[in-house]
Design a protein around this motif. Structure first.
Motif, PDB file in Angstrom:
ATOM      1  N   GLY A  46       0.806  -1.302  -0.082  1.00 44.60           N
ATOM      2  CA  GLY A  46       0.049  -0.023   0.018  1.00 44.60           C
ATOM      3  C   GLY A  46       0.769   1.250   0.037  1.00 44.60           C
ATOM      4  N   ALA A  47       1.931   1.263   0.654  1.00 46.88           N
ATOM      5  CA  ALA A  47       2.690   2.585   0.811  1.00 46.88           C
ATOM      6  C   ALA A  47       3.577   2.759  -0.518  1.00 46.88           C
ATOM      7  CB  ALA A  47       3.925   2.098   2.019  1.00 46.88           C
ATOM      8  N   ILE A  48       3.790   1.624  -1.091  1.00 46.72           N
ATOM      9  CA  ILE A  48       4.720   1.852  -2.416  1.00 46.72           C
ATOM     10  C   ILE A  48       3.592   2.118  -3.586  1.00 46.72           C
ATOM     11  CG2 ILE A  48       5.772   0.641  -4.359  1.00 46.72           C
ATOM     12  CD1 ILE A  48       7.160  -1.140  -2.111  1.00 46.72           C
ATOM     13  N   ALA A  49       2.275   1.590  -3.412  1.00 49.87           N
ATOM     14  CA  ALA A  49       1.277   1.957  -4.474  1.00 49.87           C
ATOM     15  C   ALA A  49       1.123   3.354  -4.525  1.00 49.87           C
ATOM     16  CB  ALA A  49       0.243   1.010  -4.280  1.00 49.87           C
ATOM     17  N   PHE A 138       7.310   4.148   7.199  1.00 48.52           N
ATOM     18  CA  PHE A 138       6.073   4.533   7.783  1.00 48.52           C
ATOM     19  C   PHE A 138       5.029   3.553   7.957  1.00 48.52           C
ATOM     20  CE2 PHE A 138       7.639   8.939   7.647  1.00 48.52           C
ATOM     21  CZ  PHE A 138       6.398   9.550   8.113  1.00 48.52           C
ATOM     22  N   ALA A 139       5.198   2.583   6.800  1.00 46.41           N
ATOM     23  CA  ALA A 139       4.327   1.365   6.875  1.00 46.41           C
ATOM     24  C   ALA A 139       4.643   0.573   8.018  1.00 46.41           C
ATOM     25  CB  ALA A 139       4.465   0.830   5.566  1.00 46.41           C
ATOM     26  N   SER A 179      -1.130   3.700   4.934  1.00 47.54           N
ATOM     27  CA  SER A 179       0.432   3.084   4.972  1.00 47.54           C
ATOM     28  C   SER A 179       1.579   3.963   4.536  1.00 47.54           C
ATOM     29  CB  SER A 179       0.235   1.774   4.009  1.00 47.54           C
ATOM     30  OG  SER A 179      -0.531   0.797   4.282  1.00 47.54           O
ATOM     31  N   GLY A 180       1.343   4.922   3.824  1.00 46.71           N
ATOM     32  CA  GLY A 180       2.491   5.601   3.295  1.00 46.71           C
ATOM     33  C   GLY A 180       2.831   6.652   4.024  1.00 46.71           C
ATOM     34  N   LEU A 188      -3.228   6.379  12.499  1.00 40.42           N
ATOM     35  CA  LEU A 188      -3.920   5.114  12.394  1.00 40.42           C
ATOM     36  C   LEU A 188      -2.862   4.026  13.382  1.00 40.42           C
ATOM     37  CD1 LEU A 188      -6.285   3.494  11.361  1.00 40.42           C
ATOM     38  CD2 LEU A 188      -4.866   2.737   9.596  1.00 40.42           C
ATOM     39  N   GLY A 189      -1.697   4.283  13.173  1.00 39.55           N
ATOM     40  CA  GLY A 189      -0.620   3.520  14.120  1.00 39.55           C
ATOM     41  C   GLY A 189      -0.879   3.851  15.527  1.00 39.55           C
TER      42      GLY A 189
END
Length: 455
Positions: A46-49, A138-139, A179-180, A188-189
């Motif tokens: 998700g972070a990369i996308a 970050f993810a 995620s990113g 969220l985390g």
């Protein structure tokens, strides 16, 4: 993204997965172990996308965070003292950092975005200012909070551990937008860790000091970026602790005596927190919350005019709390169950529409099979369900009223999505099998005794 992303990122991926496999045994059990690596993987994907999407099509926030983190990164190269001051500053501009600050759009104590820039700049020091590596870091830290959230839910209702994994990790909007390199990821985390601290420290009463310190830290992280998340979470969390604490009292008389005490203490804590927050930031004075919501909604609706019909209108705001209350039902519907499938204008909106449709179908299914009043009774009698649904509804009202734009709403609402869907799955595991069993008994009661004997 640059060429260095291609040859530096694999090294960090190997490092992250090596650490993940090393700690997996100590943070999982026989049932949850199989979800650990897949859940981490979807966060990284998700972070990369998200990075690819923003770098190729959208531009916007994640690119701005990266470029402004680069200013701090290069400041460290010029002077370690200047870089450190930029990371630790309280917002004052001194001669040592003035030339760097002048190049930043987001800076200082009043900027909710500057905390993200600080974190990204620190990560940049360890990866040669490589965007993809910063994003997957970050993810990874977001995943840590999501994992303890999942383990907490699974401990409360282990019978639904499969469904809870879907709710926490595998909702496309949550693992994409959460995620990113964005505020949403860190919030969220931190929310996952705060949820864990409440359960571990206040309900299980284990590691109380550690949970208190960690909870305060996570609250500070959320406050530095999205205060409204904390404002929506704290009241139902305190109610959760109150309900769990009084439920364990065996004497009915003592329970009735304890309830006013717990509620009184919780109310005082909430009032004190609100007063301190309002004193620190006038935007969160109760008298101005409605006004601030109207300003935000008006701005986002203007933005939506350039985004191919992604705006929505749930009614006119007058800038008062009473006006917000009138729009609350529509805000709940738009946050939980919209966009509808026919309102989707692009692939990301379509994903959000599919999720919203599932939320609606599952909600209707549970209410239909169990019954409205029995469902409400279950929610009010099971403390964790009260937390999930009260928080989700408060948060849905907040973001539904203030957004006015499906493109921003899909990002704003991701903190409520794991809680709402987890609440639905826990509710389903508690009520639907019982309802099905009762229906079976009723059907069986209608069969003649001789026929049942031959069956």
């Amino acid at each position: 993204m640059e060429l260095k992303d291609l040859y530096i990122t694999p090294f960090y991926l190997a490092l992250i997965y090596g650490i993940a496999y090393g700690v997996r045994g100590s943070v999982t059990n026989v049932y949850t172990k199989k979800y650990f690596i897949p859940a981490l993987t979807v966060k990284i994907v998700g972070a990369i996308a998200l990075g690819i999407l923003y770098h190729t099509l959208y531009g916007g926030d994640t690119n701005n965070y990266y470029h402004q983190a680069g200013i701090i990164y290069h400041a460290f190269g010029d002077s370690f003292a200047a870089g450190l001051e930029l990371v630790t500053t309280s917002g004052d501009i001194t001669p040592a950092i003035s030339k760097y600050v002048s190049r930043m759009t987001w800076f200082g104590h009043g900027s909710n975005e500057y905390f993200v820039i600080r974190v990204a700049a620190v990560f940049a020091l360890f990866c040669f200012y490589t965007y993809t590596v910063i994003a997957i870091l970050f993810a990874a830290i977001t995943f840590s909070g999501m994992w303890v959230m999942y383990m907490t839910f699974s401990k409360i209702r282990p019978q639904a551990y499969k469904e809870l994994a879907i709710a926490v990790f595998f909702l496309p909007s949550v693992f994409f937008w959460g995620s990113g390199l964005l505020k949403d990821s860190l919030c969220l985390g931190a929310l996952g860790w705060l949820f864990y601290c409440f359960y571990r420290g206040a309900i299980e009463r284990k590691n109380i000091i550690r949970c208190l310190v960690l909870g305060v830290m996570m609250s500070a992280v959320i406050l530095s970026m999205k205060t409204y998340i904390l404002l929506a979470f704290m009241p139902p969390a305190l109610l959760w602790v109150f309900n769990e604490s009084t439920r364990n009292i065996k004497s009915a008389a003592v329970r009735w005596l304890a309830k006013p005490l717990f509620l009184g203490v919780g109310t005082l804590v909430a009032i004190f927190a609100m007063s301190q927050l309002a004193a620190a930031d006038a935007r969160f004075n109760l008298d101005k919350i409605g006004e601030q919501s109207k300003i935000t909604a008006d701005y986002l609706q203007q933005v939506s005019k350039t985004e191919q019909g992604s705006g929505y209108n749930i009614g006119e705001q007058d800038g008062t709390l009473g006006g917000m209350a009138k729009l609350a039902p529509q805000a709940i519907v738009v946050s939980l169950f919209r966009p509808f499938l026919w309102e989707a204008r692009n692939p990301t909106m379509l994903l959000s529409a599919l999720e919203a449709s599932y939320f609606m179908l599952l909600t209707v299914r549970i209410f239909w099979r169990v019954g409205f009043f029995k469902t409400i009774g279950a929610i009010s009698s099971v403390p964790v369900l009260t937390l999930c649904f009260v928080f989700s509804l408060i948060f849905a009202i907040s973001v539904g009223i203030s957004s006015g734009n499906f493109g921003t709403l899909v990002r704003y609402k991701i903190p409520l999505m794991p809680f709402y869907l987890s609440g639905l799955y826990i509710l389903q595991s508690l009520t639907v099998p019982q309802a099905a069993a009762r229906a079976g008994q009723r059907r069986l009661a209608g069969v003649p005794r001789l026929a049942r004997a031959h069956a």
